[in-house]
Design a protein around this motif. Structure first.
Motif, PDB file in Angstrom:
ATOM      1  N   PRO A  33       0.672  -1.313  -0.047  1.00 20.61           N
ATOM      2  CA  PRO A  33      -0.070   0.066   0.044  1.00 20.61           C
ATOM      3  C   PRO A  33       1.024   1.364   0.057  1.00 20.61           C
ATOM      4  N   VAL A  34       1.856   1.093   0.681  1.00 23.04           N
ATOM      5  CA  VAL A  34       3.012   2.186   0.521  1.00 23.04           C
ATOM      6  C   VAL A  34       3.356   2.867  -0.992  1.00 23.04           C
ATOM      7  N   PHE A  35       3.868   1.693  -1.381  1.00 24.53           N
ATOM      8  CA  PHE A  35       4.083   2.054  -2.878  1.00 24.53           C
ATOM      9  C   PHE A  35       3.133   2.353  -3.673  1.00 24.53           C
ATOM     10  N   GLU A  36       2.057   1.664  -3.784  1.00 24.15           N
ATOM     11  CA  GLU A  36       1.067   1.871  -4.409  1.00 24.15           C
ATOM     12  C   GLU A  36       0.371   3.316  -4.154  1.00 24.15           C
ATOM     13  N   ARG A  37       0.235   4.076  -3.068  1.00 24.56           N
ATOM     14  CA  ARG A  37      -0.056   5.145  -2.723  1.00 24.56           C
ATOM     15  C   ARG A  37       1.206   6.327  -3.311  1.00 24.56           C
ATOM     16  N   ALA A  38       2.280   6.014  -3.452  1.00 27.69           N
ATOM     17  CA  ALA A  38       3.358   6.891  -3.763  1.00 27.69           C
ATOM     18  C   ALA A  38       3.101   6.913  -5.407  1.00 27.69           C
ATOM     19  N   TYR A  39       2.653   5.820  -6.097  1.00 21.77           N
ATOM     20  CA  TYR A  39       2.550   6.025  -7.440  1.00 21.77           C
ATOM     21  C   TYR A  39       1.426   6.659  -7.772  1.00 21.77           C
ATOM     22  N   ARG A  40       0.445   6.773  -7.003  1.00 22.15           N
ATOM     23  CA  ARG A  40      -1.022   7.411  -7.171  1.00 22.15           C
ATOM     24  C   ARG A  40      -0.768   8.848  -7.133  1.00 22.15           C
ATOM     25  N   GLU A  41       0.103   9.107  -5.807  1.00 25.57           N
ATOM     26  CA  GLU A  41       0.258  10.515  -5.496  1.00 25.57           C
ATOM     27  C   GLU A  41       1.190  11.205  -6.568  1.00 25.57           C
ATOM     28  N   THR A  42       1.758  10.562  -7.420  1.00 30.27           N
ATOM     29  CA  THR A  42       2.499  11.239  -8.549  1.00 30.27           C
ATOM     30  C   THR A  42       1.873  11.244  -9.795  1.00 30.27           C
ATOM     31  N   ALA A  66      -0.732   1.796 -10.737  1.00 32.45           N
ATOM     32  CA  ALA A  66       0.131   1.894  -9.563  1.00 32.45           C
ATOM     33  C   ALA A  66      -0.046   0.568  -8.831  1.00 32.45           C
ATOM     34  N   ARG A  67      -1.212  -0.138  -8.844  1.00 31.15           N
ATOM     35  CA  ARG A  67      -1.272  -1.389  -7.961  1.00 31.15           C
ATOM     36  C   ARG A  67      -0.233  -2.631  -8.805  1.00 31.15           C
ATOM     37  N   ALA A  68      -0.264  -2.500 -10.179  1.00 31.80           N
ATOM     38  CA  ALA A  68       0.729  -3.364 -10.787  1.00 31.80           C
ATOM     39  C   ALA A  68       2.259  -2.998 -10.531  1.00 31.80           C
ATOM     40  N   TRP A  69       2.400  -1.638 -10.643  1.00 30.81           N
ATOM     41  CA  TRP A  69       3.910  -1.417 -10.431  1.00 30.81           C
ATOM     42  C   TRP A  69       4.289  -1.491  -8.979  1.00 30.81           C
ATOM     43  N   ALA A  70       3.584  -1.496  -8.116  1.00 36.54           N
ATOM     44  CA  ALA A  70       3.851  -1.669  -6.733  1.00 36.54           C
ATOM     45  C   ALA A  70       4.379  -2.812  -6.487  1.00 36.54           C
ATOM     46  N   ALA A  71       3.603  -3.923  -7.180  1.00 32.57           N
ATOM     47  CA  ALA A  71       3.919  -5.281  -7.063  1.00 32.57           C
ATOM     48  C   ALA A  71       5.473  -5.877  -7.670  1.00 32.57           C
ATOM     49  N   GLU A  72       6.059  -4.850  -8.236  1.00 32.30           N
ATOM     50  CA  GLU A  72       7.126  -5.037  -9.213  1.00 32.30           C
ATOM     51  C   GLU A  72       8.562  -4.467  -8.194  1.00 32.30           C
ATOM     52  N   VAL A  73       8.185  -3.744  -7.146  1.00 36.80           N
ATOM     53  CA  VAL A  73       9.217  -3.151  -6.375  1.00 36.80           C
ATOM     54  C   VAL A  73      10.179  -3.926  -5.631  1.00 36.80           C
ATOM     55  N   ARG A  74       9.420  -4.848  -5.251  1.00 33.71           N
ATOM     56  CA  ARG A  74      10.396  -6.043  -4.388  1.00 33.71           C
ATOM     57  C   ARG A  74      11.244  -6.637  -5.469  1.00 33.71           C
ATOM     58  N   ALA A  75      11.006  -7.087  -6.434  1.00 31.38           N
ATOM     59  CA  ALA A  75      12.166  -7.577  -7.497  1.00 31.38           C
ATOM     60  C   ALA A  75      13.199  -6.259  -7.975  1.00 31.38           C
ATOM     61  N   GLU A  76      12.829  -5.244  -8.149  1.00 31.65           N
ATOM     62  CA  GLU A  76      13.524  -4.060  -8.638  1.00 31.65           C
ATOM     63  C   GLU A  76      14.431  -3.915  -7.608  1.00 31.65           C
ATOM     64  N   TYR A  77      14.113  -3.837  -6.363  1.00 26.68           N
ATOM     65  CA  TYR A  77      14.861  -3.324  -5.132  1.00 26.68           C
ATOM     66  C   TYR A  77      16.182  -4.363  -4.978  1.00 26.68           C
ATOM     67  N   LEU A  78      15.749  -5.687  -5.332  1.00 28.07           N
ATOM     68  CA  LEU A  78      16.628  -6.925  -4.824  1.00 28.07           C
ATOM     69  C   LEU A  78      17.565  -6.945  -5.981  1.00 28.07           C
ATOM     70  N   ASN A  79      17.366  -6.375  -7.008  1.00 23.52           N
ATOM     71  CA  ASN A  79      18.377  -6.231  -8.354  1.00 23.52           C
ATOM     72  C   ASN A  79      19.796  -5.945  -7.613  1.00 23.52           C
ATOM     73  N   LEU A  80      20.475  -7.172  -7.721  1.00 24.35           N
ATOM     74  CA  LEU A  80      21.777  -6.724  -7.261  1.00 24.35           C
ATOM     75  C   LEU A  80      22.848  -5.972  -8.089  1.00 24.35           C
ATOM     76  N   GLU A  81      22.322  -5.755  -9.269  1.00 25.14           N
ATOM     77  CA  GLU A  81      23.058  -4.911 -10.252  1.00 25.14           C
ATOM     78  C   GLU A  81      23.015  -3.303  -9.702  1.00 25.14           C
TER      79      GLU A  81
END
Length: 226
Positions: A72-81, A88-103
């Protein structure tokens, strides 16, 4: 035993863009035309993470539940922007994998040499971090695990720095040392937290009024004066 307790983010390693940059990277992958950057998201990520309420004991319920709290934190941030609700809902679900990207992660160049120098001088290392459940994989991927006798992560213990139990948990795992010092980049989580349990602390990498900053290469000399 002489014990050094290390913070991780901003002390030994860093993620490019931090959390706001992570959300921006997901947005740019889907809609580069929106021009969303880290600065657009930063105002909306100042609450909602467990470390924003360190006075509470947070249940350790596994990785899926940990990340579900943040959706909900990520989803709200997307909606606020200005992102539409469905995206917003779909992109929030992708934050985990993006954050963990070792690159997107890197160790500070002085981290490994200083850890080795202090090991050679007889110090035992522990790591104490407020981090994601997958922190161990990040530590391994950056090649920084081997110096540490124990790794204490708030996602596992439920105690976020500067809660005193976060610091006491380190001693429960390694025993009571003859000497101990905390090394970190946060005046609040690291400095105040350590001092709250009677430990000296060294602030590194960050220049703040009233808090003399040191690079990791300064730490051995400082420890000799303790």
């Amino acid at each position: 035993m002489k014990l050094l307790v290390w913070d991780f983010d901003g002390t030994l390693a860093f993620r490019s863009g931090l959390w706001s940059g992570t959300l921006a990277a997901v947005a740019a992958r889907h809609r580069p035309d929106l021009g969303l950057e880290a600065a657009h998201f930063r105002p909306f990520l100042s609450t909602g993470f467990r470390w924003h309420a360190p006075e509470r004991i947070h249940p350790a319920r596994g990785a899926a539940a940990w990340w579900a709290e943040l959706h909900p934190v990520f989803e709200r941030a997307y909606r606020e922007t200005g992102v539409n609700p469905a995206d917003a809902r779909a992109w929030a679900a992708e934050v985990r994998a993006e954050y963990l990207n070792l690159e997107s992660w890197a160790a500070f160049p002085d981290a490994a040499p200083v850890l080795q120098q202090l090991s050679d001088a007889g110090w035992t290392h522990a790591l104490l971090t407020n981090h994601v459940p997958e922190f161990g994989a990040l530590l391994d991927g950056l090649g920084l695990r081997s110096p540490f006798t124990v790794v204490v992560n708030s996602a596992d213990t439920g105690f976020e720095k500067p809660h005193p139990e976060a610091f006491r948990e380190v001693l429960r795992r390694v025993g009571v040392p003859e000497r101990v010092c905390m090394i970190g980049d946060s005046p609040d989580a690291d400095m105040r937290g350590a001092q709250g349990v009677g430990w000296p602390a060294v602030l590194v990498h960050r220049e703040l009024a009233g808090c003399p900053a040191r690079q990791l290469t300064d730490v051995p000399g400082f420890l000799e004066r303790l």
